[in-house]
Scaffold this motif. Structure first.
Motif, PDB file in Angstrom:
ATOM      1  N   LYS A   1       0.810  -1.214   0.000  1.00  0.00           N
ATOM      2  CA  LYS A   1       0.000   0.000   0.000  1.00  0.00           C
ATOM      3  C   LYS A   1       0.843   1.265   0.000  1.00  0.00           C
ATOM      4  O   LYS A   1       0.607   2.191  -0.781  1.00  0.00           O
ATOM      5  CB  LYS A   1      -0.939  -0.001   1.214  1.00  0.00           C
ATOM      6  CG  LYS A   1      -1.990   1.100   1.177  1.00  0.00           C
ATOM      7  CD  LYS A   1      -3.004   0.909   2.305  1.00  0.00           C
ATOM      8  CE  LYS A   1      -4.113   1.962   2.228  1.00  0.00           C
ATOM      9  NZ  LYS A   1      -5.127   1.777   3.301  1.00  0.00           N
ATOM     10  N   THR A   2       1.847   1.339   0.855  1.00  0.00           N
ATOM     11  CA  THR A   2       2.697   2.534   0.931  1.00  0.00           C
ATOM     12  C   THR A   2       3.443   2.746  -0.374  1.00  0.00           C
ATOM     13  O   THR A   2       3.539   3.867  -0.891  1.00  0.00           O
ATOM     14  CB  THR A   2       3.700   2.407   2.091  1.00  0.00           C
ATOM     15  OG1 THR A   2       2.980   2.234   3.309  1.00  0.00           O
ATOM     16  CG2 THR A   2       4.554   3.657   2.193  1.00  0.00           C
ATOM     17  N   SER A   3       3.967   1.668  -0.941  1.00  0.00           N
ATOM     18  CA  SER A   3       4.698   1.748  -2.207  1.00  0.00           C
ATOM     19  C   SER A   3       3.780   2.181  -3.347  1.00  0.00           C
ATOM     20  O   SER A   3       4.154   2.995  -4.194  1.00  0.00           O
ATOM     21  CB  SER A   3       5.327   0.389  -2.526  1.00  0.00           C
ATOM     22  OG  SER A   3       5.876   0.379  -3.814  1.00  0.00           O
ATOM     23  N   ILE A   4       2.542   1.642  -3.360  1.00  0.00           N
ATOM     24  CA  ILE A   4       1.579   2.005  -4.411  1.00  0.00           C
ATOM     25  C   ILE A   4       1.218   3.481  -4.326  1.00  0.00           C
ATOM     26  O   ILE A   4       1.140   4.182  -5.350  1.00  0.00           O
ATOM     27  CB  ILE A   4       0.315   1.126  -4.293  1.00  0.00           C
ATOM     28  CG1 ILE A   4       0.631  -0.314  -4.682  1.00  0.00           C
ATOM     29  CG2 ILE A   4      -0.815   1.673  -5.176  1.00  0.00           C
ATOM     30  CD1 ILE A   4      -0.511  -1.295  -4.442  1.00  0.00           C
ATOM     31  N   LEU A   5       1.024   3.985  -3.116  1.00  0.00           N
ATOM     32  CA  LEU A   5       0.716   5.403  -2.943  1.00  0.00           C
ATOM     33  C   LEU A   5       1.872   6.270  -3.411  1.00  0.00           C
ATOM     34  O   LEU A   5       1.674   7.279  -4.102  1.00  0.00           O
ATOM     35  CB  LEU A   5       0.397   5.700  -1.477  1.00  0.00           C
ATOM     36  CG  LEU A   5       0.088   7.171  -1.146  1.00  0.00           C
ATOM     37  CD1 LEU A   5      -1.100   7.674  -1.957  1.00  0.00           C
ATOM     38  CD2 LEU A   5      -0.171   7.337   0.345  1.00  0.00           C
ATOM     39  N   SER A   6       3.089   5.868  -3.065  1.00  0.00           N
ATOM     40  CA  SER A   6       4.273   6.625  -3.472  1.00  0.00           C
ATOM     41  C   SER A   6       4.388   6.694  -4.996  1.00  0.00           C
ATOM     42  O   SER A   6       4.633   7.747  -5.569  1.00  0.00           O
ATOM     43  CB  SER A   6       5.522   5.989  -2.878  1.00  0.00           C
ATOM     44  OG  SER A   6       6.683   6.666  -3.309  1.00  0.00           O
ATOM     45  N   LYS A   7       4.197   5.552  -5.666  1.00  0.00           N
ATOM     46  CA  LYS A   7       4.276   5.512  -7.134  1.00  0.00           C
ATOM     47  C   LYS A   7       3.136   6.313  -7.755  1.00  0.00           C
ATOM     48  O   LYS A   7       3.318   6.942  -8.798  1.00  0.00           O
ATOM     49  CB  LYS A   7       4.243   4.076  -7.616  1.00  0.00           C
ATOM     50  CG  LYS A   7       5.506   3.297  -7.299  1.00  0.00           C
ATOM     51  CD  LYS A   7       5.456   1.873  -7.826  1.00  0.00           C
ATOM     52  CE  LYS A   7       6.744   1.131  -7.501  1.00  0.00           C
ATOM     53  NZ  LYS A   7       6.733  -0.255  -8.010  1.00  0.00           N
ATOM     54  N   SER A   8       1.979   6.291  -7.133  1.00  0.00           N
ATOM     55  CA  SER A   8       0.835   7.054  -7.643  1.00  0.00           C
ATOM     56  C   SER A   8       1.129   8.547  -7.615  1.00  0.00           C
ATOM     57  O   SER A   8       0.858   9.274  -8.571  1.00  0.00           O
ATOM     58  CB  SER A   8      -0.423   6.769  -6.797  1.00  0.00           C
ATOM     59  OG  SER A   8      -0.806   5.427  -6.884  1.00  0.00           O
ATOM     60  N   ILE A   9       1.697   9.008  -6.498  1.00  0.00           N
ATOM     61  CA  ILE A   9       2.020  10.442  -6.337  1.00  0.00           C
ATOM     62  C   ILE A   9       3.117  10.863  -7.298  1.00  0.00           C
ATOM     63  O   ILE A   9       3.032  11.909  -7.931  1.00  0.00           O
ATOM     64  CB  ILE A   9       2.405  10.727  -4.881  1.00  0.00           C
ATOM     65  CG1 ILE A   9       1.200  10.518  -3.965  1.00  0.00           C
ATOM     66  CG2 ILE A   9       2.930  12.171  -4.757  1.00  0.00           C
ATOM     67  CD1 ILE A   9       1.520  10.578  -2.492  1.00  0.00           C
ATOM     68  N   LYS A  10       4.142  10.021  -7.424  1.00  0.00           N
ATOM     69  CA  LYS A  10       5.224  10.335  -8.370  1.00  0.00           C
ATOM     70  C   LYS A  10       4.722  10.413  -9.786  1.00  0.00           C
ATOM     71  O   LYS A  10       5.118  11.300 -10.558  1.00  0.00           O
ATOM     72  CB  LYS A  10       6.332   9.266  -8.265  1.00  0.00           C
ATOM     73  CG  LYS A  10       7.180   9.364  -7.013  1.00  0.00           C
ATOM     74  CD  LYS A  10       8.233   8.290  -6.989  1.00  0.00           C
ATOM     75  CE  LYS A  10       9.077   8.364  -5.708  1.00  0.00           C
ATOM     76  NZ  LYS A  10      10.085   7.272  -5.644  1.00  0.00           N
TER      77      LYS A  10
END
Length: 284
Positions: free
Chosen positions: A271-280
């Motif tokens: 979840k944290t990684s997916i959010l980070s990639k989404s924001i980037k």
């Protein structure tokens, strides 16, 4: 006695739908006194025609508020011709009229054109199940509606409307404004919300028979394509499990996310990684 799993799923689905029933995505854009007076004056000045249209609609099990479609199409003027060649009270184009057996020279015949409009509108309602989308389809055609739905990955007017011609968007706004003036807006919007809720319910219950779903919460920072990529699932599957997620994220900034139970641990771990990639991805 063990609880019935199907009943539990259906109960949970109805409870989750309650949010969408109360959510209001459409309303009148002009509730001014001038707007109300304008529509009421046109109706009053054409009372005989209005009465005939209302009778013709009710006779076929259709709501009286469809008289407002003729109102915004032509102001009930049977002799008007648009710049595009649409004719009469219902502004039939030749191809549309011919589709229902109405000849080109009969398009300004109030009796024949109203009977034809009632059949056309009833067929559109069978297809779309809400009057807002019916009004849009009457204006721009079923082909444009299909393209907009495909582009938006949604069958909900408030989501796919941004892909429609501006003329059609304005047409729907005029219809809602006219229904506000005639005191029928709440009925039209209730019909729209009921249709949306049943779409959600049917999708959820169909999926639940095949796949057990678990839920979690996400915010608008998450991008659905990133979720699909990271979980290695087709985007269409993600949307079928979450038919309202696009509009809910846009409207509320957060939404429940439904995933197959066996996939949920994978999502929570990433979840944290997916959010980070989404924001980037959004910042590129």
């Amino acid at each position: 006695m063990k609880p019935n799993l199907k009943n539990i799923i259906l109960t949970a689905t109805f409870l989750s739908c309650s949010h969408f029933v109360s959510a209001q995505f459409l309303t009148a854009s002009d509730t001014s006194e001038n707007s109300v007076r304008k529509y009421k004056n046109i109706i009053e000045a054409n009372k005989e025609i209005v009465n005939f249209i209302e009778y013709s609609m009710v006779e076929r099990g259709l709501p009286k508020h469809l008289r407002n479609l003729a109102l915004i199409e032509s102001h009930f003027n049977r002799n008007v011709t648009s710049s595009a060649g649409a004719v009469g009270v219902w502004q039939f184009m030749t191809a549309h009229a011919n589709q229902y057996g109405l000849t080109e020279d009969r398009r300004n015949d109030l009796y024949r054109s109203t009977k034809t409009a009632a059949v056309s509108l009833k067929n559109l309602y069978k297809k779309y199940n809400n009057w807002v989308t019916v009004v849009a389809a009457y204006n721009c055609g079923e082909g444009n509606i299909a393209k907009a739905m495909q582009a938006a990955n949604s069958t909900q007017y408030h989501v796919f409307s941004k892909y429609l011609p501006q003329e059609t968007i304005n047409h729907v706004k005029k219809y809602l404004n006219a229904c506000y003036a005639t005191g029928e807006l709440s009925s039209v919007l209730a019909n729209y919300n009921d249709s949306r809720t049943m779409t959600l319910l049917n999708s959820r219950t169909t999926d639940s028979r095949e796949i057990a779903l678990s839920e979690t919460e996400i915010n608008a920072g998450f991008k659905l394509n990133v979720i699909a990529d990271e979980l290695k699932i087709p985007m269409n599957d993600l949307l079928s499990w979450n038919p309202e997620i696009v509009s809910t994220l846009e409207a509320d900034g957060e939404s429940k996310l439904f995933l197959p139970t066996d996939l949920m641990p994978d999502f929570l771990m990433k979840k944290t990684s997916i959010l980070s990639k989404s924001i980037k991805g959004s910042n590129k």
